[in-house]
Design an enzyme around this catalytic site. Structure first.
Site, PDB file in Angstrom:
ATOM      1  N   GLU A  79       0.825  -1.210   0.000  1.00  0.00           N
ATOM      2  CA  GLU A  79       0.000   0.000   0.000  1.00  0.00           C
ATOM      3  C   GLU A  79       0.864   1.266   0.000  1.00  0.00           C
ATOM      4  OE1 GLU A  79      -3.450   2.168   2.716  1.00  0.00           O
ATOM      5  OE2 GLU A  79      -3.246  -0.020   2.741  1.00  0.00           O
ATOM      6  N   LYS A 264      -7.693   0.315  11.387  1.00  0.00           N
ATOM      7  CA  LYS A 264      -7.063  -0.233  10.189  1.00  0.00           C
ATOM      8  C   LYS A 264      -5.788   0.538   9.881  1.00  0.00           C
ATOM      9  CE  LYS A 264      -6.339  -0.820   5.579  1.00  0.00           C
ATOM     10  NZ  LYS A 264      -5.483  -0.013   4.670  1.00  0.00           N
ATOM     11  N   ASP A 280       2.850 -14.038  12.224  1.00  0.00           N
ATOM     12  CA  ASP A 280       1.456 -14.307  11.867  1.00  0.00           C
ATOM     13  C   ASP A 280       0.636 -13.019  11.995  1.00  0.00           C
ATOM     14  OD1 ASP A 280      -1.104 -15.218  11.500  1.00  0.00           O
ATOM     15  OD2 ASP A 280      -0.947 -16.886  12.898  1.00  0.00           O
ATOM     16  N   HIS A 383      -1.271  10.943  -0.342  1.00  0.00           N
ATOM     17  CA  HIS A 383      -1.365   9.591  -0.878  1.00  0.00           C
ATOM     18  C   HIS A 383      -1.223   9.610  -2.398  1.00  0.00           C
ATOM     19  CE1 HIS A 383      -2.664   5.384  -0.965  1.00  0.00           C
ATOM     20  NE2 HIS A 383      -3.470   5.715  -1.952  1.00  0.00           N
TER      21      HIS A 383
END
Length: 430
Positions: A79, A264, A280, A383
């Site tokens: 990302e 998130k 993990d 972004h």
């Protein structure tokens, strides 16, 4: 190690590798990170039905100072802008000394489910009376772990009322030292299950770890002076941005729709480091969101944020994070994947506890930088500066034109593939 690397992002990949080698004090080259490193034969040792491998970009976040120690942080993620945001958040925290962290220790929980119980409270009392025997039986399963100071340390018993009737659930609280610990606690749970069946007269159901590792918490905090939050791109002052960050956090405490996206953003950074070290990330994601569902850092009702933002008496922004982190530096793919070994060497951590502290700092840095962008210029401007190059490549731009096309897309505020293709046509690119 010096993590404040001015101009690092302007260097070529080869120059960054050289800088990393020097700053991290690495004796051996880090070719396993910088090149395709996992042969098909090695991949078959990690997974099943293997046909090949897939690569993520591996980057390094700079500026981190955690508990007084500078850290260069490997991050594997696809990302755009995540690494840049983490580095910026660390730079903001660095103004007042960086991140201070604590952990509750490397404790994992194994659960044993007991069903078909007529008198669950009587059964629970019988289990509690056999605590020492159950701990001893559990620790027989992993003498190496016990030898290194770990092992099962306590037994907890809960009674549940379910739609299938009453159940008793036994928790083994296990110090797993530097391992993630899943295999160790699952083996212990299966070993003590027959004795629990004898004690209760019930039937044994599940015997497996819980990924709600709320006995394995990491906490990190930092403070940021308002002047450091100031942005020349907007008309907002540092104190105004500070107050808007606090308001954005208050929004997340009141609304689960916002809280999920808030969290998130935190996990963007944590997952990237977890992936780089071949831990993990699914377990950490599940545990983090499970902890958020119990109220998060505020302990309120319903799903809440994992961070908190407040204003100090002197006007500084105070940022805090709290979440479970089930991570390891030994065992599993962290030792079978050569790039993971080298990522841990770059981090220069000596234990799972130390790695968990870094992850807490990374999550807080990610969230801090994300909120600063959201409340000022918006998330898309920064972004899109980074995304524009991806768009140019997707449109077919050759390497020598990627930066030029991307810059024009940003200048026009039109970061779209169709516009990139139009610009390429002007260059008569075939």
């Amino acid at each position: 190690m010096q993590s404040r690397l001015s101009g690092f992002y302007k260097q070529s990949p080869a120059e960054r590798v050289q800088t990393l080698q020097e700053e991290a004090g690495l004796d051996a080259p880090i070719g396993a990170i910088t090149e395709e490193s996992l042969a098909r034969a090695s991949a078959e040792m990690i997974s099943e039905n293997v046909i090949g491998t897939i690569s993520y970009p591996v980057s390094v976040a700079t500026n981190f100072r955690v508990d007084g120690v500078d850290r260069l942080v490997p991050m594997a993620i696809e990302e755009t802008s995540v690494v840049a945001a983490a580095s910026l958040g660390a730079k903001l925290a660095r103004e007042c000394g960086g991140f201070e962290t604590t952990t509750t220790g490397p404790y994992m929980i194994a659960q044993i489910q007991v069903t078909d119980i007529d008198a669950p409270h009587h059964a629970a009392t019988a289990i509690r009376g056999a605590t020492d025997e159950l701990i001893a039986r559990a620790n027989e399963q992993d003498p190496v772990l016990v030898e290194h100071g770990g092992g099962c340390e306590d037994i907890e018993v809960r009674t549940l009322s379910t739609r299938e009737g009453p159940m008793v659930v036994v928790h083994l609280l296990v110090d797993v030292q530097d391992a993630m610990g899943g295999n160790a606690v699952n083996t212990m749970a299966e070993a003590v299950a027959p004795q629990i069946a004898d004690l209760t007269g019930g039937d044994i159901g599940l015997r497996i770890l819980s990924n709600l590792a709320d006995s394995r918490l990491v906490r990190a905090r930092c403070r940021v002076p308002p002047a450091a939050l100031d942005r020349s791109e907007t008309d907002l002052t540092g104190p105004q941005i500070r107050d808007r960050i606090v308001e954005a956090w208050a929004f997340a405490t009141a609304d689960p729709y916002r809280a999920v996206t808030h969290n998130k953003g935190i996990m963007n950074g944590i997952d990237a480091v977890t992936t780089a070290t071949m831990n993990d990330w699914r377990a950490i994601e599940a545990g983090a969101h499970g902890y958020a569902a119990t109220g998060g850092i505020t302990g309120g009702d319903g799903y809440g944020p994992l961070t908190a933002y407040e204003v100090a008496d002197n006007g500084d922004l105070l940022a805090t994070i709290e979440l479970p982190v089930q991570i390891g530096t030994v065992g599993g793919a962290t030792q079978t994947h050569p790039a993971a070994e080298q990522a841990l060497a770059v981090l220069d951590v000596d234990s799972a506890d130390e790695l968990a502290r870094v992850l807490g700092a990374v999550g807080l840095a990610q969230n801090l930088a994300g909120l600063r962008a959201l409340v000022s210029e918006g998330i898309q401007r920064g972004h899109m500066k980074l995304h524009a190059e991806n768009v140019a490549v997707q449109a077919g731009a050759p390497p020598e034109l990627v930066e030029e096309i991307a810059a024009q897309l940003v200048a026009e505020d039109s970061v779209r593939q169709d516009r990139a293709e139009e610009l390429l046509a002007e260059y008569d690119v075939k």
